[in-house]
Design a protein around this motif. Structure first.
Motif, short mmCIF file in Angstrom:
data_model
loop_
_atom_site.label_atom_id
_atom_site.label_comp_id
_atom_site.label_asym_id
_atom_site.label_seq_id
_atom_site.Cartn_x
_atom_site.Cartn_y
_atom_site.Cartn_z
N ASP A 24 5.67 -11.25 -3.00
CA ASP A 24 6.83 -10.64 -3.88
C ASP A 24 6.39 -10.77 -5.23
O ASP A 24 6.54 -9.87 -6.11
CB ASP A 24 8.25 -11.30 -3.49
CG ASP A 24 8.69 -10.74 -2.35
OD1 ASP A 24 8.18 -9.89 -1.70
OD2 ASP A 24 9.75 -11.38 -1.69
N GLY A 28 2.14 -7.38 -7.76
CA GLY A 28 1.74 -6.35 -9.03
C GLY A 28 0.39 -6.53 -9.60
O GLY A 28 0.10 -5.70 -10.59
N ARG A 107 10.74 -2.69 -8.66
CA ARG A 107 10.21 -1.66 -7.85
C ARG A 107 8.98 -2.31 -6.80
O ARG A 107 9.06 -1.86 -5.67
CB ARG A 107 9.37 -0.78 -9.00
CG ARG A 107 8.70 0.42 -8.32
CD ARG A 107 7.80 1.05 -9.29
NE ARG A 107 7.15 2.31 -8.59
CZ ARG A 107 6.26 3.22 -9.23
NH1 ARG A 107 6.24 3.15 -10.37
NH2 ARG A 107 5.64 4.17 -8.51
N ILE A 108 8.64 -3.19 -7.40
CA ILE A 108 7.32 -3.81 -6.39
C ILE A 108 8.28 -4.52 -5.20
O ILE A 108 8.03 -4.23 -4.19
CB ILE A 108 6.75 -4.84 -6.89
CG1 ILE A 108 5.71 -4.25 -7.98
CG2 ILE A 108 5.79 -5.77 -6.01
CD1 ILE A 108 4.93 -5.13 -9.12
N GLY A 111 9.33 -1.53 -3.03
CA GLY A 111 8.19 -1.41 -2.04
C GLY A 111 7.90 -2.21 -0.92
O GLY A 111 7.62 -1.86 0.24
N PHE A 158 3.71 0.30 0.70
CA PHE A 158 3.76 -0.37 -0.48
C PHE A 158 3.11 0.44 -1.49
O PHE A 158 3.89 0.47 -2.74
CB PHE A 158 3.23 -1.86 -0.29
CG PHE A 158 3.20 -2.56 -1.43
CD1 PHE A 158 4.23 -3.19 -2.04
CD2 PHE A 158 1.90 -2.53 -2.24
CE1 PHE A 158 4.08 -3.90 -3.29
CE2 PHE A 158 1.74 -3.30 -3.21
CZ PHE A 158 2.90 -3.99 -3.52
N ALA A 162 5.52 1.39 -4.70
CA ALA A 162 5.40 0.36 -5.85
C ALA A 162 4.32 0.78 -6.84
O ALA A 162 4.63 0.35 -8.10
CB ALA A 162 5.02 -0.92 -5.32
#
Length: 225
Positions: A24, A28, A107-108, A111, A158, A162
């Motif tokens: 999580d 990114g 946002r990640i 996703g 994803f 994301a």
């Protein structure tokens, strides 16, 4: 009648949660593999699918689905805390490191949540059905095929949710394909270990579930323990 308690179901659940929470906060970060930008999670997120395979193969689809809901709950709680940490001003963070790392999480996370749920359900459903079709034989075909399908769903969802707009469309597509194939490759490489763990767990737990009468509705929530 006392309910039978499995010895290792809790441990597998904890490991599953750990790998998900690590993914999580690190999803990114993009790295370059084979000249394509991919999320760094391609290096360790595939282990969650190995856990899903083990859970479905040994304990059955229903318990694997229940563990997935626990993982999702933990991820949502952690995500809310990450967002709070990023939002609250810090007196010892002049460079804004916390917001920089955790501020991109919402946002990640969304996703990731959608991708994990959809991908895991696709993975577990495929493996459970193939176990019936193959009569419990050829475990390798079930783990690889289910991961092939599950990771395609996971990776596509994803990256679109994301990272769409952050990468050019052609790079986004190439990244999806690269990430998908790399994650599937991890499953293939670890197939001998999966065999070892599954066979050991089946013997120790005295469990080898065939989902012949299972309700495959992904929205059913029950405790796995």
């Amino acid at each position: 009648m006392q309910q039978y308690r499995f010895k290792y179901l809790g441990l597998i659940t904890c490991l599953y949660i750990t790998f998900q929470l690590v993914s999580d906060v690190s999803a990114g970060k993009l790295i370059t593999l084979f000249s394509f930008p991919v999320s760094i999670t391609v290096l360790f997120f595939p282990f969650t699918y190995i856990f899903s395979d083990i859970l479905t193969e040994v304990y059955g689809y229903s318990r694997a689905r229940s563990v997935l809901w626990i993982v999702m709950l933990c991820s949502v709680i952690a995500g809310l805390i990450y967002s709070l940490v990023a939002w609250l001003p810090a007196i010892n963070d002049p460079n804004g490191a916390y917001p920089a790392v955790l501020g991109q999480v919402p946002r990640i996370l969304v996703g990731g949540w959608l991708a994990v749920f959809a991908g895991d359900i696709a993975n577990n459903y495929t493996l459970a059905k193939m176990k019936i079709w193959t009569g419990g034989k050829h475990l390798w075909s079930r783990t690889i095929t289910s991961t092939f399908i599950g990771q395609l769903v996971n990776t596509t969802v994803f990256y679109i949710v994301a990272l769409y707009g952050k990468l050019p469309d052609n790079i986004l597509f190439q990244s999806i394909m690269t990430g998908w194939l790399l994650k599937t490759a991890v499953e293939i490489v670890f197939t001998p270990l999966t065999y070892l763990v599954v066979n050991r767990l089946k013997a120790v737990e005295n469990s080898d579930v065939y989902d012949t009468d299972t309700n495959f509705n992904p929205l059913i929530i029950k405790t796995p323990f």
